[in-house]
Scaffold this motif. Sequence first.
Motif, PDB file in Angstrom:
ATOM      1  N   TYR A  21       0.812  -1.214   0.000  1.00 37.12           N
ATOM      2  CA  TYR A  21       0.000   0.000   0.000  1.00 37.12           C
ATOM      3  C   TYR A  21       0.854   1.276   0.000  1.00 37.12           C
ATOM      4  O   TYR A  21       0.367   2.362   0.297  1.00 37.12           O
ATOM      5  N   LYS A  46     -12.607   1.942  -1.879  1.00 37.40           N
ATOM      6  CA  LYS A  46     -12.454   2.238  -0.460  1.00 37.40           C
ATOM      7  C   LYS A  46     -13.552   3.199   0.007  1.00 37.40           C
ATOM      8  O   LYS A  46     -14.190   3.900  -0.782  1.00 37.40           O
ATOM      9  N   THR A  47     -13.751   3.262   1.318  1.00 38.05           N
ATOM     10  CA  THR A  47     -14.740   4.151   1.911  1.00 38.05           C
ATOM     11  C   THR A  47     -14.190   5.565   2.039  1.00 38.05           C
ATOM     12  O   THR A  47     -12.979   5.806   1.988  1.00 38.05           O
ATOM     13  N   GLU A  50     -11.706   5.832   4.804  1.00 36.28           N
ATOM     14  CA  GLU A  50     -10.349   5.428   4.432  1.00 36.28           C
ATOM     15  C   GLU A  50      -9.660   6.465   3.556  1.00 36.28           C
ATOM     16  O   GLU A  50      -8.454   6.714   3.685  1.00 36.28           O
ATOM     17  N   CYS A  67     -15.564   7.594  -3.945  1.00 41.49           N
ATOM     18  CA  CYS A  67     -15.441   6.494  -2.988  1.00 41.49           C
ATOM     19  C   CYS A  67     -16.396   5.354  -3.331  1.00 41.49           C
ATOM     20  O   CYS A  67     -17.337   5.507  -4.107  1.00 41.49           O
ATOM     21  N   THR A 122      -6.887  -8.190   3.942  1.00 46.77           N
ATOM     22  CA  THR A 122      -6.381  -7.055   3.166  1.00 46.77           C
ATOM     23  C   THR A 122      -4.954  -6.670   3.518  1.00 46.77           C
ATOM     24  O   THR A 122      -4.286  -6.000   2.735  1.00 46.77           O
ATOM     25  N   LEU A 124      -4.428  -4.651   5.959  1.00 48.24           N
ATOM     26  CA  LEU A 124      -4.561  -3.326   6.563  1.00 48.24           C
ATOM     27  C   LEU A 124      -4.260  -3.382   8.054  1.00 48.24           C
ATOM     28  O   LEU A 124      -4.391  -4.421   8.697  1.00 48.24           O
ATOM     29  N   ALA A 128      -6.976   1.016  10.084  1.00 48.73           N
ATOM     30  CA  ALA A 128      -7.424   1.148   8.700  1.00 48.73           C
ATOM     31  C   ALA A 128      -8.575   0.187   8.405  1.00 48.73           C
ATOM     32  O   ALA A 128      -9.486   0.514   7.631  1.00 48.73           O
ATOM     33  N   ALA A 131     -11.808   1.670   9.416  1.00 51.14           N
ATOM     34  CA  ALA A 131     -12.294   2.630   8.420  1.00 51.14           C
ATOM     35  C   ALA A 131     -12.901   1.908   7.226  1.00 51.14           C
ATOM     36  O   ALA A 131     -13.917   2.340   6.671  1.00 51.14           O
ATOM     37  N   ALA A 132     -12.293   0.787   6.824  1.00 49.96           N
ATOM     38  CA  ALA A 132     -12.806   0.017   5.688  1.00 49.96           C
ATOM     39  C   ALA A 132     -14.179  -0.578   5.991  1.00 49.96           C
ATOM     40  O   ALA A 132     -14.983  -0.805   5.079  1.00 49.96           O
ATOM     41  N   ARG A 135     -18.941   1.569   6.044  1.00 54.15           N
ATOM     42  CA  ARG A 135     -19.443   1.677   4.683  1.00 54.15           C
ATOM     43  C   ARG A 135     -20.785   2.404   4.645  1.00 54.15           C
ATOM     44  O   ARG A 135     -21.579   2.337   5.591  1.00 54.15           O
TER      45      ARG A 135
END
Length: 262
Positions: A21, A46-47, A50, A67, A122, A124, A128, A131-132, A135
Motif C-alpha cells: 500500500y 475504499k470508503t 479510508e 469512494c 487485506t 490493513l 485502517a 475505516a474500511a 461503509r
Amino acid sequence: MTVPAMIFTDLDGTLLDHETYDWSPAAPLLGRLTAAGIPVCLASSKTAAEMVPLRAAMGLSAAPLICENGAGIVPGGEATATGADRSAYARLRAALQALPVELRQGFEGFGDMGPARIAEVTGLTPQAAEAAATRAFSEPGLWTGTQGELAAFLDLLAGQGVTGRRGGRFLTLSFGGTKADRMEEIAMHYGHPPTIALGDAPNDREMLEAAGHGIVIANPHGAPLPELRGEAEGRIRRSTETGPNGWSIEVSRLVSDLDIAI
C-alpha cells in the motif's frame, strides 16, 4: 473553474503498491501535478473514512474523491468523512440476507467479516480496517462459490437493483453508479478539461474507456484486462512497471506527450 487537465486514479494496485500500500514513489510527481494546478482525484472502492486521510497525506485535499467504486463523492476541502447516510448500505445487507442460504454462503462481505477479519484478508492495520468497515454505499467481499453459483447469486441480487463488480481483490456489490459516472460529474464542474484515468482492474474499465486518455497499470496479481475500447488507437496505453513506479513513469510520459507543463 478551469484547469489544464484532471487525473482520476484508482488506488490498490495502481497508485498504491498491491502488497505494501506504499505510494511514496509517486510523491514527487503528485507534488508537481498539484503545483501545476492539475487535480488528482482518487477513485476507489475504499470508503470515505479510508480515503479522506489518505488524500490529505498525499497532499491532494483540494481535489474531490470518488469512494466506494463510484457510489459516492467527497468534495475537495473536506477534512473528515462524517454524517454519511448509511441507509443504502442497510438495504444492501438486507438484500444479501434474503438470498437462499446455498448462495449467500459463497459471499463473505466486509459486513460479515468485521475489522479483524478485514485486516487479515487485506493486510490493513486494525485502524485502517475499522475505516474500511465504515461503509455507506457498497459491500466488498470474497466470493468462494462456483462460477455457476456466482451467476445465480448476481441474478437474484439484480432483481433487487444490486449490481456486482469485480475489482483487483474483491467482488463489490452496490445499487449502481460507476467511477466513470462520477468522473464525468466532477469533470463537468471543472469545465470539461482533458481527463486522464489510471487503473488496473475490471472495475476501472469504464473510467479508463470514458477518459480522454487511459493508462492501465500492470498488476501481476490479477488477470490482465482485455484490450479496451480506444486502446488500438493509442488513446489507452499500458505500463510495464507496477504500482506507484509505473504510475509515475506513465503519467510523466503522457503529460509530456500532451504538452502539459508540470
